[in-house]
Structures are given as structure tokens and as C-alpha cells.
Design a protein around this motif. Structure first.
Motif, PDB file in Angstrom:
ATOM      1  N   LEU A  38      41.755   5.567  51.234  1.00 47.80           N
ATOM      2  CA  LEU A  38      42.966   4.648  51.273  1.00 47.80           C
ATOM      3  C   LEU A  38      44.068   5.133  51.906  1.00 47.80           C
ATOM      4  O   LEU A  38      44.827   4.539  52.835  1.00 47.80           O
ATOM      5  N   VAL A  39      44.089   6.466  51.896  1.00 49.67           N
ATOM      6  CA  VAL A  39      45.412   7.322  52.268  1.00 49.67           C
ATOM      7  C   VAL A  39      44.978   7.269  54.100  1.00 49.67           C
ATOM      8  O   VAL A  39      46.062   6.795  54.725  1.00 49.67           O
ATOM      9  N   GLN A  40      44.095   7.475  54.146  1.00 48.17           N
ATOM     10  CA  GLN A  40      43.687   7.603  55.633  1.00 48.17           C
ATOM     11  C   GLN A  40      43.921   6.118  56.357  1.00 48.17           C
ATOM     12  O   GLN A  40      44.309   6.079  57.384  1.00 48.17           O
ATOM     13  N   GLU A  41      43.361   5.173  55.581  1.00 49.72           N
ATOM     14  CA  GLU A  41      43.486   3.839  56.114  1.00 49.72           C
ATOM     15  C   GLU A  41      45.103   3.412  56.587  1.00 49.72           C
ATOM     16  O   GLU A  41      45.544   2.875  57.570  1.00 49.72           O
ATOM     17  N   LYS A  42      45.729   3.702  55.519  1.00 51.06           N
ATOM     18  CA  LYS A  42      47.179   3.166  55.248  1.00 51.06           C
ATOM     19  C   LYS A  42      47.884   4.140  56.380  1.00 51.06           C
ATOM     20  O   LYS A  42      48.647   3.806  56.930  1.00 51.06           O
ATOM     21  N   LEU A  43      47.514   5.504  56.452  1.00 50.49           N
ATOM     22  CA  LEU A  43      48.561   6.430  57.245  1.00 50.49           C
ATOM     23  C   LEU A  43      47.953   7.006  58.530  1.00 50.49           C
ATOM     24  O   LEU A  43      48.067   7.737  59.007  1.00 50.49           O
ATOM     25  N   SER A  44      46.779   6.314  58.904  1.00 48.13           N
ATOM     26  CA  SER A  44      45.944   6.807  60.014  1.00 48.13           C
ATOM     27  C   SER A  44      46.894   6.979  61.222  1.00 48.13           C
ATOM     28  O   SER A  44      46.379   8.211  61.993  1.00 48.13           O
ATOM     29  N   ASN A  45      47.532   6.405  61.669  1.00 51.88           N
ATOM     30  CA  ASN A  45      48.353   6.479  62.838  1.00 51.88           C
ATOM     31  C   ASN A  45      49.458   7.831  62.613  1.00 51.88           C
ATOM     32  O   ASN A  45      49.727   8.358  63.863  1.00 51.88           O
ATOM     33  N   GLU A  46      49.737   7.817  61.304  1.00 53.74           N
ATOM     34  CA  GLU A  46      50.821   9.080  61.387  1.00 53.74           C
ATOM     35  C   GLU A  46      50.181  10.329  61.088  1.00 53.74           C
ATOM     36  O   GLU A  46      51.008  11.671  61.121  1.00 53.74           O
ATOM     37  N   LEU A  47      48.828  10.476  60.688  1.00 49.04           N
ATOM     38  CA  LEU A  47      48.347  11.710  60.111  1.00 49.04           C
ATOM     39  C   LEU A  47      47.765  12.402  61.480  1.00 49.04           C
ATOM     40  O   LEU A  47      47.612  11.784  62.538  1.00 49.04           O
ATOM     41  N   LEU A  48      47.863  13.844  61.215  1.00 50.01           N
ATOM     42  CA  LEU A  48      47.544  14.895  62.320  1.00 50.01           C
ATOM     43  C   LEU A  48      45.756  14.330  62.493  1.00 50.01           C
ATOM     44  O   LEU A  48      45.161  14.185  61.709  1.00 50.01           O
ATOM     45  N   LEU A  49      45.455  14.451  63.943  1.00 49.59           N
ATOM     46  CA  LEU A  49      44.222  13.908  64.390  1.00 49.59           C
ATOM     47  C   LEU A  49      43.527  12.736  63.797  1.00 49.59           C
ATOM     48  O   LEU A  49      42.540  12.538  63.324  1.00 49.59           O
ATOM     49  N   GLN A  50      44.420  11.743  63.440  1.00 43.36           N
ATOM     50  CA  GLN A  50      44.111  10.376  62.746  1.00 43.36           C
ATOM     51  C   GLN A  50      43.682  10.838  61.323  1.00 43.36           C
ATOM     52  O   GLN A  50      42.810   9.778  60.867  1.00 43.36           O
ATOM     53  N   GLY A  51      43.829  11.931  60.824  1.00 41.40           N
ATOM     54  CA  GLY A  51      43.213  11.999  59.370  1.00 41.40           C
ATOM     55  C   GLY A  51      41.633  12.330  59.380  1.00 41.40           C
ATOM     56  O   GLY A  51      41.193  12.429  58.301  1.00 41.40           O
ATOM     57  N   LYS A  52      41.143  12.752  60.473  1.00 45.66           N
ATOM     58  CA  LYS A  52      39.453  13.142  60.505  1.00 45.66           C
ATOM     59  C   LYS A  52      39.345  14.306  59.516  1.00 45.66           C
ATOM     60  O   LYS A  52      38.141  14.058  58.952  1.00 45.66           O
ATOM     61  N   PHE A  53      40.187  15.195  59.457  1.00 43.17           N
ATOM     62  CA  PHE A  53      39.823  16.310  58.603  1.00 43.17           C
ATOM     63  C   PHE A  53      40.788  16.301  57.257  1.00 43.17           C
ATOM     64  O   PHE A  53      40.817  17.377  56.718  1.00 43.17           O
ATOM     65  N   LEU A  54      41.077  15.141  57.000  1.00 46.34           N
ATOM     66  CA  LEU A  54      42.062  15.098  55.691  1.00 46.34           C
ATOM     67  C   LEU A  54      41.481  15.400  54.472  1.00 46.34           C
ATOM     68  O   LEU A  54      41.947  16.170  53.728  1.00 46.34           O
ATOM     69  N   HIS A  55      40.144  15.057  54.345  1.00 45.55           N
ATOM     70  CA  HIS A  55      39.540  15.215  52.972  1.00 45.55           C
ATOM     71  C   HIS A  55      38.781  16.524  52.823  1.00 45.55           C
ATOM     72  O   HIS A  55      37.913  16.550  53.626  1.00 45.55           O
ATOM     73  N   MET A  56      39.208  17.342  52.098  1.00 47.57           N
ATOM     74  CA  MET A  56      38.568  18.697  51.971  1.00 47.57           C
ATOM     75  C   MET A  56      38.098  18.871  50.565  1.00 47.57           C
ATOM     76  O   MET A  56      38.972  18.701  49.418  1.00 47.57           O
ATOM     77  N   ARG A  57      37.019  18.969  50.326  1.00 50.92           N
ATOM     78  CA  ARG A  57      36.432  19.101  48.851  1.00 50.92           C
ATOM     79  C   ARG A  57      36.753  20.625  48.408  1.00 50.92           C
ATOM     80  O   ARG A  57      36.471  21.637  49.188  1.00 50.92           O
ATOM     81  N   CYS A  58      37.121  20.674  47.030  1.00 47.87           N
ATOM     82  CA  CYS A  58      37.559  21.921  46.720  1.00 47.87           C
ATOM     83  C   CYS A  58      36.117  22.927  46.482  1.00 47.87           C
ATOM     84  O   CYS A  58      35.343  22.494  45.540  1.00 47.87           O
ATOM     85  N   CYS A  59      36.271  23.974  47.000  1.00 43.90           N
ATOM     86  CA  CYS A  59      35.180  24.886  47.036  1.00 43.90           C
ATOM     87  C   CYS A  59      34.969  25.512  45.340  1.00 43.90           C
ATOM     88  O   CYS A  59      33.756  25.804  45.040  1.00 43.90           O
TER      89      CYS A  59
END
Length: 153
Positions: A38-59
Motif C-alpha cells: 500500500l505504501v508503494q502504491e500511494k507513494l510510488s512516484n515519490e519513492l527512490l527508484l519508484q520503491g522497487k527495493f522498498l521492502h526489505m525483510r529482517c534477516c
């Protein structure tokens, strides 16, 4: 996930960092997956690289899940050791008897038996490491104490 996404976006825009952020690290639950989407959808134009690498799972969370799965396989053995540690650390007199037998077997008593916190695998690891150092003490105590009935093997 809707509320989480709304609050996340609200906080990011309030701090004016939505265009400066490259990733968000979260644990692996489905509500977090949905929130990030949802964050990616709403902010995609404003995110770096359109949010491609936004979601990082916690190791650390992934490692925790792997270890918990591994411990589940040996849960019966862990319970027996946990019961033994609980029995011998239940009172000062039992602890003294435990340490006496350890000394008779020429095993250094530098570490105290410590019961683990079942939800913290690092404490279970510590309990198992300590119990392993005293592995020869438990059978000897079984011969001396009739009330002790959970001998680890």
C-alpha cells in the motif's frame, strides 16, 4: 495493514523523508507485506527508484524463524533438559547437591545451571551449553535422588 500503511505514510510525509528513503525493513508477517504494498502504491512516484527495493525483510527475524524450526525438531530433548535444570536449580540444597556431585566427578562448577526463557532461543542455547558441560553429573544424581525422574539422554 490499511491503518499501518496510513500511519507509515503520515509519518514519512510529516518528517518529509518519503523522497529520501530507499528501504523499509520489517519482519515477515502478511500484514507488513500488505502495508508495504500500500505504501508503494500511494507513494510510488515519490519513492527512490519508484520503491522497487522498498521492502526489505529482517534477516534477524528470518534467522529466528529458522532456529525455532530447528529447535522444534528436538523439542522433546530440550524439555527433558529443561525439566532437569528446573529440578536441580529449584532450591539451594539441590544446587549444592548438584555442585557436590560435579566436584566429585572433577567437573568445574564455574557455570550455574540456568533455566531458559522458552521464547528466547539464545537463552535455550545457553541452557543447553551449560547442561552439556554437566552431562556426566545428571546420571550420577539419578542414582542418588529418587524424586529426580527426568534424566536427559
Amino acid at each position: 495493514m490499511d491503518v499501518l500503511a496510513e500511519k507509515m505514510i503520515e509519518s514519512l510525509t510529516q518528517w518529509n523523508i518519503e523522497t529520501k528513503m530507499s528501504t523499509i525493513t520489517v519482519d515477515n508477517c502478511s500484514s507488513n507485506d500488505g502495508m508495504i504494498r500500500l505504501v508503494q502504491e500511494k507513494l510510488s512516484n515519490e519513492l527512490l527508484l519508484q520503491g522497487k527495493f522498498l521492502h526489505m525483510r529482517c534477516c534477524a527475524h528470518i534467522l529466528n524463524l529458522i532456529v525455532k524450526d530447528g529447535l522444534f525438531v528436538i523439542e522433546g530433548s530440550i524439555e527433558t533438559i529443561r525439566d532437569s535444570v528446573s529440578f536441580w536449580s529449584a532450591s539451594p540444597s539441590r544446587m549444592e547437591k548438584f555442585e557436590d556431585v560435579a566436584r566429585q566427578l572433577k567437573i568445574s562448577c564455574t557455570k550455574k545451571l540456568a533455566l531458559d526463557c522458552k521464547t528466547r532461543w539464545n537463552s535455550t542455547n545457553l541452557m543447553l551449553q551449560t547442561a552439556l558441560e554437566y552431562k556426566d553429573v545428571f546420571p550420577r544424581l539419578k542414582l542418588r535422588e529418587k524424586a529426580y525422574c527426568t534424566l536427559p539422554t
